[in-house]
Design an enzyme around this catalytic site. Sequence first.
Site, mmCIF file in Angstrom:
data_model
loop_
_atom_site.group_PDB
_atom_site.id
_atom_site.type_symbol
_atom_site.label_atom_id
_atom_site.label_comp_id
_atom_site.label_asym_id
_atom_site.label_seq_id
_atom_site.Cartn_x
_atom_site.Cartn_y
_atom_site.Cartn_z
ATOM 1 N N ASP A 88 0.811 -1.216 0.000
ATOM 2 C CA ASP A 88 0.000 0.000 0.000
ATOM 3 C C ASP A 88 0.843 1.265 0.000
ATOM 4 O OD1 ASP A 88 0.925 -0.540 2.554
ATOM 5 O OD2 ASP A 88 -1.039 -0.885 3.413
ATOM 6 N N HIS A 111 -7.247 -4.631 10.215
ATOM 7 C CA HIS A 111 -7.002 -4.431 8.773
ATOM 8 C C HIS A 111 -5.732 -5.158 8.324
ATOM 9 C CE1 HIS A 111 -4.643 -0.356 9.368
ATOM 10 N NE2 HIS A 111 -3.818 -1.364 9.400
ATOM 11 N N GLU A 121 -9.770 -1.874 5.318
ATOM 12 C CA GLU A 121 -10.371 -1.531 6.602
ATOM 13 C C GLU A 121 -11.650 -2.348 6.817
ATOM 14 O OE1 GLU A 121 -8.480 0.094 8.423
ATOM 15 O OE2 GLU A 121 -8.101 2.162 7.815
ATOM 16 N N ASN A 163 -7.391 -2.603 14.330
ATOM 17 C CA ASN A 163 -8.791 -2.861 13.961
ATOM 18 C C ASN A 163 -8.930 -4.100 13.068
ATOM 19 O OD1 ASN A 163 -7.731 -2.018 11.542
ATOM 20 N ND2 ASN A 163 -9.086 -0.262 11.271
#
Length: 238
Positions: free
Chosen positions: A63, A134, A139, A132
Amino acid sequence: MEIKITKDYQEMSELAAKEVAKVLAEVKQPVLGLATGSTPVGLYEELSKMELDFSKTVSVNLDEYIGLDGNHPQSYRYFMNEKLFNHINIDKKNTYVPDGSLPDAQQAARDYEELLSKLGRIDLQILGIGNNGHIGFNEPDRALSLPTHVVKLEESTIEANARFFDSIDEVPKEAITMGVGSIFKAKKIIVLASGKAKASIIKSLVDEYVSTELPASLLKFHPNVLLIIDQAAASLLD
Ligand code: F6R
């Protein structure tokens, strides 16, 4: 999903480095999928010390932030150069990171997915995991995109990553990320996690069901995933 629990961060990094070395020894023109963030820094330090031959290796990163070019110190391209590529004999022309500086980010994402298709495989993908759940910047959501795509970062991700910037306002709000489909092209996936802050998400990942609200849980469908976590990250597991 196989799980290995190590004494500490150093042992986690060394174990992961051995896995990378194995791929380099076994595959003629290895394609490595790489991650940024704090977690793989120790792995990259180990790889830099090991004097491995990366001259035939191609790398693809997961990313990149939108709006930062590769010279920006917080861009993932800059991170990869600093933490790994400048210290090994990889040809930088064979290192790919999505380009977050292009005016058309959607096109940049499509181009990156085409590159992945041309490469045809990733021999080993290294992943970290967000607090979280991810992976890459996929996400938690009701639905997840399969190919490389543009994503809006969650507030919790922006907060978690603010530590790398002078202020939270400087953290980009969008990124280009490989999708779960792109990640699943990897023959083998290694997920790294270290420290108490990751214990809760690791417990959810290991204990719970599969859900796009916990993107890393989709990895349970992949046939060859190794989770290497240190004792602190494993501390809430039964
Ligand atoms: C980085 C990436 C992210 C990180 C995750 C964990 O390229 O794709 O998914 O792996 O946010 O970050 P750290 O390692 O900083 O806790």
